[in-house]
Structure formats: C-alpha cells, structure tokens
Motif scaffolding. Sequence first.
Motif, mmCIF file in Angstrom:
data_model
loop_
_atom_site.group_PDB
_atom_site.id
_atom_site.type_symbol
_atom_site.label_atom_id
_atom_site.label_comp_id
_atom_site.label_asym_id
_atom_site.label_seq_id
_atom_site.Cartn_x
_atom_site.Cartn_y
_atom_site.Cartn_z
ATOM 1 N N ASN A 1 5.924 -8.897 -5.519
ATOM 2 C CA ASN A 1 7.261 -8.305 -5.418
ATOM 3 C C ASN A 1 7.385 -7.040 -6.252
ATOM 4 O O ASN A 1 7.980 -6.046 -5.825
ATOM 5 C CB ASN A 1 8.324 -9.325 -5.847
ATOM 6 C CG ASN A 1 8.581 -10.378 -4.781
ATOM 7 O OD1 ASN A 1 8.302 -10.158 -3.608
ATOM 8 N ND2 ASN A 1 9.118 -11.520 -5.192
ATOM 9 N N LYS A 2 6.829 -7.074 -7.454
ATOM 10 C CA LYS A 2 6.877 -5.897 -8.322
ATOM 11 C C LYS A 2 6.159 -4.711 -7.676
ATOM 12 O O LYS A 2 6.667 -3.582 -7.665
ATOM 13 C CB LYS A 2 6.220 -6.226 -9.673
ATOM 14 C CG LYS A 2 7.068 -7.073 -10.607
ATOM 15 C CD LYS A 2 7.961 -6.191 -11.459
ATOM 16 C CE LYS A 2 8.713 -7.018 -12.496
ATOM 17 N NZ LYS A 2 9.388 -6.177 -13.490
ATOM 18 N N ASP B 1 0.827 -1.195 0.000
ATOM 19 C CA ASP B 1 0.000 0.000 0.000
ATOM 20 C C ASP B 1 0.866 1.251 0.000
ATOM 21 O O ASP B 1 0.639 2.192 -0.758
ATOM 22 C CB ASP B 1 -0.900 0.016 1.246
ATOM 23 C CG ASP B 1 -1.931 -1.098 1.223
ATOM 24 O OD1 ASP B 1 -2.295 -1.513 0.129
ATOM 25 O OD2 ASP B 1 -2.349 -1.536 2.313
ATOM 26 N N TRP B 2 1.893 1.276 0.897
ATOM 27 C CA TRP B 2 2.758 2.455 0.992
ATOM 28 C C TRP B 2 3.514 2.685 -0.310
ATOM 29 O O TRP B 2 3.700 3.823 -0.749
ATOM 30 C CB TRP B 2 3.733 2.291 2.157
ATOM 31 C CG TRP B 2 3.107 2.538 3.499
ATOM 32 C CD1 TRP B 2 2.974 1.660 4.527
ATOM 33 C CD2 TRP B 2 2.509 3.762 3.940
ATOM 34 N NE1 TRP B 2 2.332 2.249 5.582
ATOM 35 C CE2 TRP B 2 2.034 3.553 5.256
ATOM 36 C CE3 TRP B 2 2.335 5.013 3.355
ATOM 37 C CZ2 TRP B 2 1.387 4.528 5.989
ATOM 38 C CZ3 TRP B 2 1.704 6.010 4.087
ATOM 39 C CH2 TRP B 2 1.229 5.762 5.395
ATOM 40 N N SER B 3 3.959 1.606 -0.933
ATOM 41 C CA SER B 3 4.672 1.735 -2.197
ATOM 42 C C SER B 3 3.788 2.360 -3.253
ATOM 43 O O SER B 3 4.205 3.239 -4.003
ATOM 44 C CB SER B 3 5.149 0.350 -2.666
ATOM 45 O OG SER B 3 5.826 0.443 -3.891
ATOM 46 N N LEU B 4 2.526 1.930 -3.292
ATOM 47 C CA LEU B 4 1.592 2.461 -4.273
ATOM 48 C C LEU B 4 1.250 3.907 -3.969
ATOM 49 O O LEU B 4 1.157 4.741 -4.872
ATOM 50 C CB LEU B 4 0.321 1.607 -4.289
ATOM 51 C CG LEU B 4 0.493 0.183 -4.813
ATOM 52 C CD1 LEU B 4 -0.766 -0.638 -4.551
ATOM 53 C CD2 LEU B 4 0.821 0.182 -6.288
ATOM 54 N N PHE B 5 1.065 4.236 -2.677
ATOM 55 C CA PHE B 5 0.759 5.616 -2.317
ATOM 56 C C PHE B 5 1.922 6.540 -2.660
ATOM 57 O O PHE B 5 1.727 7.689 -3.048
ATOM 58 C CB PHE B 5 0.426 5.722 -0.828
ATOM 59 C CG PHE B 5 -0.935 5.190 -0.474
ATOM 60 C CD1 PHE B 5 -2.032 5.488 -1.267
ATOM 61 C CD2 PHE B 5 -1.126 4.385 0.639
ATOM 62 C CE1 PHE B 5 -3.296 5.011 -0.955
ATOM 63 C CE2 PHE B 5 -2.376 3.897 0.953
ATOM 64 C CZ PHE B 5 -3.468 4.207 0.165
ATOM 65 N N THR B 6 3.147 6.049 -2.492
ATOM 66 C CA THR B 6 4.326 6.841 -2.853
ATOM 67 C C THR B 6 4.318 7.163 -4.344
ATOM 68 O O THR B 6 4.580 8.293 -4.752
ATOM 69 C CB THR B 6 5.621 6.085 -2.496
ATOM 70 O OG1 THR B 6 5.641 5.852 -1.088
ATOM 71 C CG2 THR B 6 6.841 6.902 -2.889
ATOM 72 N N LEU B 7 3.999 6.147 -5.148
ATOM 73 C CA LEU B 7 3.911 6.371 -6.591
ATOM 74 C C LEU B 7 2.851 7.408 -6.899
ATOM 75 O O LEU B 7 3.055 8.303 -7.724
ATOM 76 C CB LEU B 7 3.580 5.058 -7.303
ATOM 77 C CG LEU B 7 3.291 5.168 -8.813
ATOM 78 C CD1 LEU B 7 4.537 5.637 -9.553
ATOM 79 C CD2 LEU B 7 2.804 3.854 -9.379
#
Length: 391
Positions: free
Chosen positions: A383-384, A8-14
């Motif tokens: 992983n991606k 979730d955090w990775s997507l929000f960062t994007l």
Amino acid sequence: MACLTETDWSLFTLLDQHQLALRETSAKPHAASLSCEMSSSEVLRAIENVIEDVIMSLSRNKAPILILRNRSDWGNIQFKDAVGLQMVPNCTTRKIRSDCPKSATKFALFLKMLSIIYKMVQTNVYATKRDIFYTDTVCFGNQRVVDNIINDISCMLKIPRRTLHILSTSKGCIAGNLSYIEEDGTKVNCTCSTTAPVPSNVEGIRNLITDAKFILIIEKDATFQRLLDDNFCTKMSPSIIITGKGVPDINTRLLVRKLWDTCRIPTFALMDADPHGIEIMSIYKYGSVSMSFEAHRLTVPAIRWLGLLPSDFYRLNIPKCVLIPLTKQDQTKLASLQARPYIARQPAWKKELEIMETSKMKAEIQALTSFSTDYLSRVYLPNKLQFGGWI
C-alpha cells in the motif's frame, strides 16, 4: 513488454520527480572531499610530508605537533541538500602535542599508525582495523582508539581508508534482484531466498546488473529476514533489500550509494518509529558528523522515509498495547534530532517528529504483527509503495 503494475507506475513517477536530485547527487565531489584515485606513491608521499614536518620541528628544537580537523564539532558542518552533512573546507582544528603529558601518548600512537599504514601501502598489504588492533593490544588499549586514530588520519590526509589499505569489516546483508562480480572475480547472484554479505571492497565490484524497481533499506536484520521468508522481493515487484543490522557500517553505506549511483531507482527506508531508527535513517540519507569528511561517498539524500511513521499509529489504529512510551533518553535524542539542520528542510519529517513528541510513544516495525504475521509484506509495504505513502 510486460505490463506495468500500479506500483511500478507510482515508483516511476517518483523517479521522474527526482531527476534533478539524481543529477546533483551524482555530481563530481567537492574539492575538499577525499580522493579515491590516489596512487600508492601519492599516499606514501602524503605520509612522508607529515613525518618531514615532525623531523623539521625536532631539528629546530621545537616540540612536534599534529593538527587535526575537529570531526565531532557541529560548527564545522554545513548542510547541503544534494550532499547531506559535509565538513566545511576551513574548519576549526585541534592540536596533538608531543610535549604535553595528556597528548604525548596519542601523538606516539599516531606516528605508530602512520608507520603501519606506510608499510602496508608500500608492500601492497591490506588489513582490517581489528587486525591492526591485534598487532599491539597493550599499546593501543582498545579497538575504539584504533578506529578514532584511523578516521583522524584519513580526515587529515584527505585519503579514504581503503586507499590507506585499511579494510572495514562488513556486517550488512543484501538480497533481491541483483548480481555483480567482486574484485577477486567472485560472481555474486543475490536472490530473494538467500542473502549475500555486503562486500568488503564495495569500490571493487563491477558488472552490477539488476531489474529492480526500487531499493528498500531495512533497519533490523529480523525484519530483513521476515521479508525474505515472505518472498517480498518478487511477490510485489523486482526489488533489492539491504540491511546494516542497526547502525550501518561504512561498507553498507558505500553499497547503498553505489546502488543509487548505478541503478538510479527510488530508494526507501524502513525503520522503527523511534528516535534511534530515525537517526539510523538520517545516517544513510544525510551522513554523520564524525564521517562528514567522506559525505560525497556515503550519503544518498534522495532516500525517502517509507515507514514506520509515527502518524501510522493513528492512521492504522495500531493497538496501544504494542506502543512503547518514550524514555528520557529517547526524549533527549528526539530533541537532538529536531535541532538538526536537515529537519528544517523536511517539513513532513518535522511533523512526524512532533507527533512522536506529543504522543510520547514509539513503536517497532514488529508492532504491525499485531494485525497479522505477514501484514508488513502483504498489506503495509504494498500500500505504501502503490499509493505513495512515503515522505
């Protein structure tokens, strides 16, 4: 409040990184783009103007002509980061003459099509391109003739096909965390266990509700079904998956754009690592030359290439026995892609294309099953998404 996963955090960062791109993409259409707000009377008047020009030419003893913009000429295309491939306002044109043996039949078919459209708008009747073809199969000859004439008329009048009362047949499917109401009041509740067809009138859907964290566009129906079987949409994070089953139809592209405009969530593409898959992804992201006159309604430049990447061949040590040599046709398509204006703006894409060119190998998404049947949903995609393996 539920805890956020690393994904979730990775997507929000994007998402945070692309707020500017979001604002640019959702900007008002260029003046040269097609209007979706025309009334029936305005559409009728636009057609009448064409017919009046024909009548005026005849009254002056001149052969009537139709002037069309060249939809297939790269010279008429400009690339804009926030739009994709867009037709320039002052593009080159071609003439369809009524007094030329080579074009007289086509001229007549254009007038016939304008007459059909006029009657449909006047009586508030809608029809698919297939329906129109079957009104006179002998006259039209084949479906492609009808499709090309309709696109040329839409481009000439600067009016979307839906506003001309022409429907496009949908072939795409969608699933995941999404619900909406179709134009006729039908309530659609997509889930991760069943698929819903892409609506035939995307502009008419309303009350679109989702808690999805991302959208995943999938090239092939087989891969789409595989992810459904693995319950991918809920196992990792609420999401939406959509497929155009190969080259996407207009409705699937419209739906991807509507989801992007409405949800404002990261959107990814999962394609075969071959020139054909890359071109399909480019159609979603940047559009096509032939439909560049509708770019503002169809493209989503913020789409990211999630996989399968040519660099994944070596990074994952995919067995050579499941890789496929590029054919001569593949190599020609690859060279064409490398010359596209948007590749120069995408250095990471350029590098992937160079890897493919050097290795002379390609791979389907199904190549990942060489590791395990659920490797795609259990390992590759998580992983991606978690570690930012997109470009």
